[in-house]
Design a protein around this motif. Structure first.
Motif, mmCIF file in Angstrom:
data_model
loop_
_atom_site.group_PDB
_atom_site.id
_atom_site.type_symbol
_atom_site.label_atom_id
_atom_site.label_comp_id
_atom_site.label_asym_id
_atom_site.label_seq_id
_atom_site.Cartn_x
_atom_site.Cartn_y
_atom_site.Cartn_z
ATOM 1 N N LEU A 170 -28.793 45.308 -33.042
ATOM 2 C CA LEU A 170 -29.397 43.600 -33.719
ATOM 3 C C LEU A 170 -30.543 43.397 -32.302
ATOM 4 O O LEU A 170 -31.807 42.684 -32.910
ATOM 5 N N THR A 171 -30.468 43.736 -31.716
ATOM 6 C CA THR A 171 -31.331 42.815 -30.474
ATOM 7 C C THR A 171 -33.097 43.512 -30.090
ATOM 8 O O THR A 171 -33.703 42.942 -30.705
ATOM 9 N N ILE A 172 -32.903 44.869 -31.198
ATOM 10 C CA ILE A 172 -34.730 45.719 -31.209
ATOM 11 C C ILE A 172 -34.845 44.912 -32.302
ATOM 12 O O ILE A 172 -35.775 44.878 -32.375
ATOM 13 N N MET A 173 -33.897 44.514 -33.590
ATOM 14 C CA MET A 173 -34.702 44.537 -34.479
ATOM 15 C C MET A 173 -35.142 42.913 -34.175
ATOM 16 O O MET A 173 -36.320 42.648 -34.692
ATOM 17 N N GLU A 174 -34.402 42.309 -34.133
ATOM 18 C CA GLU A 174 -34.762 41.301 -32.464
ATOM 19 C C GLU A 174 -36.065 41.178 -32.772
ATOM 20 O O GLU A 174 -36.695 39.832 -33.186
ATOM 21 N N ALA A 175 -36.473 41.946 -31.779
ATOM 22 C CA ALA A 175 -37.593 42.064 -30.539
ATOM 23 C C ALA A 175 -38.734 42.271 -31.258
ATOM 24 O O ALA A 175 -39.705 42.094 -31.555
ATOM 25 N N CYS A 176 -38.381 43.034 -33.107
ATOM 26 C CA CYS A 176 -38.767 43.461 -33.884
ATOM 27 C C CYS A 176 -40.295 42.758 -34.443
ATOM 28 O O CYS A 176 -41.071 42.112 -34.323
ATOM 29 N N LEU A 177 -39.300 41.713 -34.923
ATOM 30 C CA LEU A 177 -39.261 40.636 -35.670
ATOM 31 C C LEU A 177 -40.329 39.353 -34.549
ATOM 32 O O LEU A 177 -41.161 39.062 -35.396
ATOM 33 N N LYS A 178 -39.681 39.179 -33.488
ATOM 34 C CA LYS A 178 -40.269 38.474 -32.525
ATOM 35 C C LYS A 178 -41.541 38.291 -32.192
ATOM 36 O O LYS A 178 -42.957 37.634 -31.729
ATOM 37 N N THR A 179 -42.325 40.407 -32.291
ATOM 38 C CA THR A 179 -43.443 41.028 -32.524
ATOM 39 C C THR A 179 -44.370 41.675 -33.270
ATOM 40 O O THR A 179 -45.298 42.265 -32.661
ATOM 41 N N GLY A 180 -43.608 41.552 -34.371
ATOM 42 C CA GLY A 180 -44.708 42.548 -35.322
ATOM 43 C C GLY A 180 -44.813 43.836 -35.060
ATOM 44 O O GLY A 180 -45.448 44.292 -35.749
ATOM 45 N N VAL A 181 -43.117 44.228 -34.797
ATOM 46 C CA VAL A 181 -43.041 45.552 -35.266
ATOM 47 C C VAL A 181 -42.255 46.156 -35.707
ATOM 48 O O VAL A 181 -41.297 45.832 -36.374
ATOM 49 N N ASN A 182 -42.617 46.856 -36.249
ATOM 50 C CA ASN A 182 -41.958 47.605 -37.047
ATOM 51 C C ASN A 182 -40.743 48.524 -36.545
ATOM 52 O O ASN A 182 -40.721 49.139 -35.836
ATOM 53 N N TYR A 183 -39.572 49.157 -37.576
ATOM 54 C CA TYR A 183 -37.869 49.323 -37.036
ATOM 55 C C TYR A 183 -37.958 50.914 -37.267
ATOM 56 O O TYR A 183 -37.455 50.485 -39.150
ATOM 57 N N LEU A 184 -36.668 51.202 -36.843
ATOM 58 C CA LEU A 184 -36.165 52.430 -37.678
ATOM 59 C C LEU A 184 -35.053 53.204 -36.530
ATOM 60 O O LEU A 184 -35.440 53.267 -35.590
ATOM 61 N N ASP A 185 -33.560 53.476 -37.446
ATOM 62 C CA ASP A 185 -32.678 53.889 -35.996
ATOM 63 C C ASP A 185 -32.181 55.012 -37.188
ATOM 64 O O ASP A 185 -32.450 55.033 -38.155
ATOM 65 N N THR A 186 -30.961 55.346 -36.054
ATOM 66 C CA THR A 186 -30.015 56.456 -36.755
ATOM 67 C C THR A 186 -28.811 56.258 -37.763
ATOM 68 O O THR A 186 -28.534 57.050 -37.973
ATOM 69 N N ALA A 187 -28.045 54.420 -37.117
ATOM 70 C CA ALA A 187 -26.878 55.204 -37.288
ATOM 71 C C ALA A 187 -27.216 53.152 -37.227
ATOM 72 O O ALA A 187 -27.402 52.449 -36.552
ATOM 73 N N ASN A 188 -25.656 52.724 -37.812
ATOM 74 C CA ASN A 188 -25.653 51.389 -37.981
ATOM 75 C C ASN A 188 -25.547 50.306 -37.035
ATOM 76 O O ASN A 188 -24.554 51.394 -36.249
ATOM 77 N N TYR A 189 -25.604 48.818 -36.983
ATOM 78 C CA TYR A 189 -24.644 48.241 -35.543
ATOM 79 C C TYR A 189 -23.836 48.189 -36.118
ATOM 80 O O TYR A 189 -22.771 48.293 -37.124
ATOM 81 N N GLU A 190 -22.707 48.224 -34.735
ATOM 82 C CA GLU A 190 -21.499 48.316 -34.967
ATOM 83 C C GLU A 190 -21.027 47.320 -33.327
ATOM 84 O O GLU A 190 -21.428 47.064 -31.836
ATOM 85 N N PRO A 191 -20.177 46.159 -33.397
ATOM 86 C CA PRO A 191 -19.749 45.664 -32.754
ATOM 87 C C PRO A 191 -19.281 46.257 -31.639
ATOM 88 O O PRO A 191 -18.782 47.398 -32.010
ATOM 89 N N LYS A 192 -19.011 45.802 -30.312
ATOM 90 C CA LYS A 192 -18.913 47.011 -29.532
ATOM 91 C C LYS A 192 -17.024 47.016 -29.116
ATOM 92 O O LYS A 192 -16.257 47.384 -28.981
ATOM 93 N N ASP A 193 -16.521 45.663 -29.717
ATOM 94 C CA ASP A 193 -15.251 45.357 -29.462
ATOM 95 C C ASP A 193 -14.415 45.447 -30.277
ATOM 96 O O ASP A 193 -13.137 45.876 -30.911
ATOM 97 N N VAL A 194 -14.676 46.189 -31.501
ATOM 98 C CA VAL A 194 -13.991 46.646 -32.317
ATOM 99 C C VAL A 194 -14.818 47.999 -33.211
ATOM 100 O O VAL A 194 -16.080 47.783 -33.736
ATOM 101 N N ALA A 195 -14.368 49.579 -33.457
ATOM 102 C CA ALA A 195 -15.203 50.083 -34.383
ATOM 103 C C ALA A 195 -15.095 50.376 -35.857
ATOM 104 O O ALA A 195 -14.047 50.134 -36.092
#
Length: 397
Positions: free
Chosen positions: A87-112
């Motif tokens: 999510l931090t990387i997606m936020e940065a992409c939106l702020k700078t006009g950059v496209n995005y690709l990942d390999t695994a979905n977001y998960e919060p640190k405190d719960v699997a």
């Protein structure tokens, strides 16, 4: 054709960097960034291309990411950092006009917990910005979704039953090691299982359901039902599916170690106090386990990952099995990494290639199965992950 920024210099990031460097007609400028710049420099040295740039960045910090993106100005970011940082990387992409690709979905640190809702919530913002975000472009998730889309396009009028099967028949000669980040790996395996049937999700105890499945060139292996994130998007995007499951093989020695780790509290992801400091037991365990990046040299055997699909074509029942087998030793010879990193890294590169060629380019947030699978399938054969088909065979599931 395009500038690419790879975030993450672990096993998968190393493979992505090697494969990106092998395709200079598509990737004209490359940067690798990580929390530890020396890791990026080591990858560049191994590739032998001094034109690849490196940078230090804390992917938990939107401000640091924004500064890096504004400085390098990539067209697309390949995120192979930790899932916590999506999510931090997606936020940065939106702020700078950059496209995005990942390999695994977001998960919060405190719960699997694996769920696409956090990233799907970005859909309108990416649309409004005219930016493309491609989610889950590894092997599973990733190729498993593309295999499914390819089957739906070419072999079925209606997909009804989907089983994703993932076998690692390799031997790394360690008493216990995980094939990718130990923290993410152990969180994934120790949570409840879950599968989709008749419009609802069925929850199982961890590793409760298992059966022998036969894998090409490998033979029968005990395969365990897990929950895996691509099931969530696949049943949404292919609503004719009546049942979708995910299976993965584990050896008995691995499961014994895993049981002990859980029983003594080392799989905990909450903080405990130790000598006046707060530590997370699973993160401490990660520090003492073998680094997945170092397993490749002595790794023998192969992986076999595929989709076993049953449904209707021209009113008749059809079965279809599409799969790839990947040799750990061949992966190591090419990239210095073992097959599990290779099977994740190669598809991430191909996904970025699809974007830069204009083949997978539409504003919004998308899972891979929502794009045309054909050019991706063609590149799998060219880039080191050739696929095979069995039509109307015994699926065993």
């Amino acid at each position: 054709m395009g500038k690419v920024l790879i975030i993450g210099a672990g096993g998968v990031g190393t493979v992505v960097a090697h494969k990106v460097a092998q395709n200079p007609d598509v990737f004209t400028e490359i940067m690798i960034a990580s929390r530890t710049k020396s890791k990026c420099d080591a990858v560049v040295k191994a590739i032998g291309n001094p034109n690849i740039k490196t940078a230090q960045v804390d992917a938990d910090s939107v401000d640091e990411l924004v500064a890096l993106f504004n400085s390098f100005k990539p067209e697309i970011v390949i995120n192979v950092a930790l899932p916590y940082q999506d999510l931090t990387i997606m936020e940065a992409c939106l702020k700078t006009g950059v496209n995005y690709l990942d390999t695994a979905n977001y998960e919060p640190k405190d719960v699997a917990h694996f769920e696409y809702s956090w990233q799907w919530a970005y859909k309108k913002r990416f649309e409004d910005a005219g930016l493309t975000a491609i989610l889950g472009c590894g092997f599973d998730p990733g190729v498993s979704g593309i295999y499914t889309a390819y089957a739906a396009k070419h072999h079925f009028d209606e997909i009804q039953y989907l089983d994703i099967v993932d076998c690692n028949a390799g031997n790394h000669h360690k008493a216990f090691a995980t094939n990718f980040n130990p923290e993410i790996n152990i969180r994934e395996i120790t949570q409840n299982g879950r599968y989709y049937e008749n419009g609802q999700w069925v929850t199982t105890q961890p590793l409760e359901i298992h059966k022998d499945l036969t894998y090409p060139n490998i033979g029968p292996r005990d395969s365990y039902l897990l929950y895996h994130e691509e099931l969530e998007s696949l049943v949404k995007n292919f609503p004719t599916i009546k049942r979708a499951r995910f299976w993965m093989t584990f050896g008995q020695e691995y499961l014994t170690h895993l049981r002990v780790i859980q029983n003594i509290g080392m799989a905990r992801i909450d903080e405990v106090e130790y000598n006046g400091m707060k530590i997370v037991p699973l993160q401490f365990l990660k520090a003492v386990l073998p680094n997945p990046q170092d397993l490749g040299e002595n790794y023998e055997g192969e992986t076999s990952i595929g989709c076993r699909i049953r449904g209707l074509k021209d009113g008749k029942e059809r079965t279809y099995y599409v799969y790839n087998n990947c040799s750990h030793q061949e992966a190591y010879k090419e990239t210095g990494m073992q097959g599990v990193s290779y099977t994740t890294g190669v598809p991430a590169m191909i996904g970025a290639m699809m974007f830069l060629k204009g083949l997978w380019k539409k504003p919004g947030v998308w899972n891979v199965e929502e794009f045309n699978p054909d050019p991706f399938m063609e590149q799998l054969n060219k880039q080191g992950l050739p696929w095979h088909e069995v039509i109307d065979g015994d699926l065993e599931v």
